[in-house]
Design a protein around this motif. Sequence first.
Motif, short mmCIF file in Angstrom:
data_model
loop_
_atom_site.label_atom_id
_atom_site.label_comp_id
_atom_site.label_asym_id
_atom_site.label_seq_id
_atom_site.Cartn_x
_atom_site.Cartn_y
_atom_site.Cartn_z
N SER A 68 0.80 -1.22 0.00
CA SER A 68 0.00 0.00 0.00
C SER A 68 0.83 1.27 0.00
CB SER A 68 -0.92 0.01 1.22
OG SER A 68 -0.18 -0.02 2.43
N GLU A 69 2.15 1.16 0.04
CA GLU A 69 2.99 2.35 -0.02
C GLU A 69 2.92 2.97 -1.41
OE1 GLU A 69 6.90 1.17 1.04
OE2 GLU A 69 6.52 1.20 3.20
N PRO A 70 3.03 4.29 -1.50
CA PRO A 70 3.04 4.93 -2.83
C PRO A 70 4.29 4.54 -3.61
CG PRO A 70 3.53 6.54 -1.11
CD PRO A 70 3.10 5.29 -0.41
N LYS A 71 4.10 4.26 -4.88
CA LYS A 71 5.21 3.83 -5.72
C LYS A 71 5.99 5.01 -6.29
CE LYS A 71 4.05 -0.49 -5.29
NZ LYS A 71 2.85 -0.27 -4.45
N PHE A 72 5.31 6.16 -6.46
CA PHE A 72 5.95 7.33 -7.05
C PHE A 72 5.56 8.56 -6.25
CE2 PHE A 72 5.29 4.33 -10.51
CZ PHE A 72 6.53 4.27 -11.09
N LYS A 73 6.40 9.58 -6.35
CA LYS A 73 6.07 10.90 -5.82
C LYS A 73 6.27 11.93 -6.93
CE LYS A 73 10.65 12.01 -3.93
NZ LYS A 73 11.38 12.40 -2.72
N THR A 74 5.41 12.93 -6.95
CA THR A 74 5.47 13.95 -7.99
C THR A 74 6.44 15.04 -7.59
OG1 THR A 74 3.59 15.08 -7.00
CG2 THR A 74 3.12 13.48 -8.74
N LYS A 75 7.28 15.41 -8.53
CA LYS A 75 8.26 16.48 -8.32
C LYS A 75 8.04 17.53 -9.37
CE LYS A 75 13.21 17.28 -7.76
NZ LYS A 75 14.56 16.66 -7.82
N ARG A 76 7.75 18.76 -8.92
CA ARG A 76 7.44 19.85 -9.83
C ARG A 76 8.66 20.74 -10.02
NH1 ARG A 76 2.74 21.65 -11.82
NH2 ARG A 76 2.60 23.81 -12.54
N SER A 77 8.96 21.00 -11.27
CA SER A 77 10.07 21.89 -11.60
C SER A 77 9.62 22.84 -12.69
CB SER A 77 11.29 21.08 -12.06
OG SER A 77 10.94 20.33 -13.22
N SER A 78 10.30 23.97 -12.82
CA SER A 78 9.94 24.99 -13.81
C SER A 78 11.11 25.24 -14.74
CB SER A 78 9.55 26.30 -13.11
OG SER A 78 10.62 26.79 -12.35
N SER A 79 10.79 25.54 -15.97
CA SER A 79 11.80 25.85 -16.97
C SER A 79 11.37 27.08 -17.75
CB SER A 79 12.01 24.67 -17.93
OG SER A 79 10.79 24.38 -18.59
N ILE A 80 12.34 27.80 -18.28
CA ILE A 80 12.08 29.03 -19.03
C ILE A 80 12.14 28.71 -20.50
CG2 ILE A 80 12.85 31.38 -19.48
CD1 ILE A 80 14.04 31.44 -16.72
N VAL A 81 11.07 29.05 -21.19
CA VAL A 81 10.98 28.84 -22.63
C VAL A 81 11.31 30.15 -23.32
CG1 VAL A 81 9.51 28.13 -24.54
CG2 VAL A 81 9.26 27.06 -22.30
N VAL A 82 12.35 30.16 -24.15
CA VAL A 82 12.79 31.36 -24.85
C VAL A 82 12.39 31.23 -26.31
CG1 VAL A 82 14.75 32.79 -25.47
CG2 VAL A 82 14.71 31.62 -23.26
N ASN A 83 11.62 32.19 -26.81
CA ASN A 83 11.19 32.22 -28.21
C ASN A 83 11.96 33.32 -28.93
OD1 ASN A 83 9.27 30.21 -27.84
ND2 ASN A 83 7.75 31.71 -27.12
N SER A 84 12.67 33.00 -29.99
CA SER A 84 13.43 33.98 -30.79
C SER A 84 12.66 34.24 -32.06
CB SER A 84 14.83 33.46 -31.08
OG SER A 84 14.76 32.26 -31.79
N GLU A 85 12.39 35.51 -32.34
CA GLU A 85 11.64 35.90 -33.54
C GLU A 85 12.60 36.58 -34.51
OE1 GLU A 85 8.51 38.37 -32.31
OE2 GLU A 85 7.40 36.77 -31.28
N THR A 86 12.55 36.20 -35.74
CA THR A 86 13.40 36.78 -36.80
C THR A 86 12.53 37.31 -37.90
OG1 THR A 86 13.58 34.64 -37.88
CG2 THR A 86 15.28 35.20 -36.26
N GLU A 87 13.02 38.30 -38.57
CA GLU A 87 12.34 38.87 -39.74
C GLU A 87 13.29 38.78 -40.92
OE1 GLU A 87 11.15 42.82 -39.03
OE2 GLU A 87 9.66 42.30 -37.49
N ASP A 88 12.89 37.97 -41.90
CA ASP A 88 13.64 37.79 -43.14
C ASP A 88 15.06 37.34 -42.86
OD1 ASP A 88 12.03 40.68 -44.56
OD2 ASP A 88 11.42 38.56 -44.57
N GLY A 89 15.21 36.54 -41.84
CA GLY A 89 16.52 36.00 -41.53
C GLY A 89 17.42 36.95 -40.79
#
Length: 217
Positions: free
Chosen positions: A66-87
């Motif tokens: 009856s013991e839990p098999k897994f525990k949830t671990k929450r982590s955060s990451s930063i998503v960086v979006n680079s926008e270009t115009e005509d290269g």
Amino acid sequence: VGMTNASQWLARDFNLDNWYEEGDGTGWRVLEMIHMITRGMLLWVDAFEAMALFGIVVILFYSVASEPKFKTKRSSSIVVNSETEDGADAVDEDDNAPSSSAAPPASAFAGVTTKVPIEPTFSKCFVWYGLFIGLLAVVDFLADVLRFIDWKLFGRIALATDALLGVLFLPIWILLLGRQLPAATERFERNERRASILVGARDDEVASLKGSGGEMS
């Protein structure tokens, strides 16, 4: 063993032949009755020990299962979006305008939830081995009870299961338990310390809120 040694001592050092008259043998009959009574008492004690052992291993198996098999671990990451115009990168037309850096949007921070496996208190092989010992203990209990139906047959079965449990399987189980018990005890004490720290921090927070006039919802 103690009962057998005491019976042998009485038969060897006490006068069991002549009690009321010469050669009546009353002492031998009394000794035989005492021996039968004590053997019957030990039979039920052995049967109770077998059921107690079965209950211990079943509770241990259920608690580990009856013991839990897994525990949830929450982590955060930063998503960086680079926008270009005509290269090419977009450049501000006004070079003299002060550069302003805007705060990243909330969508730039992505929360990631992962499942981390938890090591059980006792190993799976150990609990299954304990369950096997519990089944042998049930067989021993049934053989002890069914002796009253066929003493010769079920007496041999009870003797065999007693020998297997007491000489081979149960000592191995106790040794395995002794190897894993320190780690399980340390884990339990660590969880207890963590819980006490959390409770103490919460009590301090409640006390500070009460001191500042705040109200707990």
